[in-house]
Design an enzyme around this catalytic site. Structure first.
Site, mmCIF file in Angstrom:
data_model
loop_
_atom_site.group_PDB
_atom_site.id
_atom_site.type_symbol
_atom_site.label_atom_id
_atom_site.label_comp_id
_atom_site.label_asym_id
_atom_site.label_seq_id
_atom_site.Cartn_x
_atom_site.Cartn_y
_atom_site.Cartn_z
ATOM 1 N N TYR A 25 -5.525 1.221 -7.292
ATOM 2 C CA TYR A 25 -6.322 0.655 -6.195
ATOM 3 C C TYR A 25 -7.750 0.296 -6.588
ATOM 4 C CZ TYR A 25 -2.317 2.544 -3.710
ATOM 5 O OH TYR A 25 -1.036 2.819 -3.297
ATOM 6 N N HIS A 102 -1.692 -6.832 -0.971
ATOM 7 C CA HIS A 102 -1.704 -5.469 -1.525
ATOM 8 C C HIS A 102 -2.607 -5.453 -2.747
ATOM 9 C CE1 HIS A 102 1.460 -4.399 1.184
ATOM 10 N NE2 HIS A 102 2.073 -5.510 0.827
HETATM 11 C C1 DQA Z 1 -0.934 -0.858 -0.688
HETATM 12 C C2 DQA Z 1 0.414 -0.526 -1.346
HETATM 13 C C3 DQA Z 1 1.219 0.438 -0.498
HETATM 14 O O1 DQA Z 1 2.452 0.723 -1.127
HETATM 15 C C4 DQA Z 1 0.454 1.723 -0.314
HETATM 16 O O2 DQA Z 1 1.187 2.603 0.521
HETATM 17 C C5 DQA Z 1 -0.928 1.529 0.183
HETATM 18 C C6 DQA Z 1 -1.707 0.403 -0.339
HETATM 19 C C7 DQA Z 1 -1.817 -1.712 -1.614
HETATM 20 O O3 DQA Z 1 -2.809 -2.264 -1.130
HETATM 21 O O4 DQA Z 1 -1.549 -1.793 -2.820
HETATM 22 O O5 DQA Z 1 -1.461 2.325 0.944
HETATM 23 O O6 DQA Z 1 -0.688 -1.603 0.486
#
Ligand code: DQA
Length: 148
Positions: A25, A102
């Site tokens: 992230y 994402h």
């Molecule tokens: C997410 C990916 C999802 O699988 C995860 O549960 C998240 C963040 C992303 O931004 O990469 O909370 O949406």
């Protein structure tokens, strides 16, 4: 009439960015991410509004309330992406051009993350580009809104 009002919606646990696995992230806090997205938006001439919640019903009700308020949507529902039929239904009710975003490359992670129950309602999905992915998504949405 200009179509430039965009709602940026984040779901569950995204407010905890900065405390989550930076390999997936990145290192920005959620506030820093929202500021980054707001500047991408203004560079593109878009007016951005932001919403985040950890409560599925609040996410749903926010989608219900968007009618007439914005022209398009950027959605990162977090883990709800993978299983929330309620959010899928609410997105369908909202009937706005939407881009799914994402931060991480969900297609290259666990099998359960490779499922998205919202994907086919969205104009496009941007995944694995980190914060820059929001610039990509806003540019794509702008294109969609100018064709409208
Ligand atoms: C997410 C990916 C999802 O699988 C995860 O549960 C998240 C963040 C992303 O931004 O990469 O909370 O949406």
């Amino acid at each position: 009439m200009s179509h430039n009002r965009v709602e940026i919606m984040h779901g569950v646990n995204l407010d905890q960015l900065g405390r989550r696995d930076a390999r997936h992230y990145g290192g920005l806090t959620f506030d820093q991410l929202e500021q980054r997205i707001a500047s991408f938006g203004s560079e593109l001439g878009l007016v951005t509004r932001f919403f985040q919640t950890n409560h599925e019903g609040k996410f749903v009700e926010h989608l219900h309330g968007l009618d007439g308020m914005v022209d398009g949507l950027i959605v990162n529902p977090g883990a709800w992406t993978h299983y929330s039929w309620a959010i899928r239904d609410a997105l369908e009710i909202a009937a706005l051009p939407a881009i799914e975003v994402h931060l991480s490359d969900v297609g290259a992670r666990e099998e359960w993350r490779q499922v998205s129950v919202v994907r086919d309602l969205c104009v496009a999905t941007v995944s694995g580009e980190g914060p820059e992915g929001y610039r990509t998504a806003l540019a794509r949405l702008k294109q969609e809104l100018s064709d409208a």
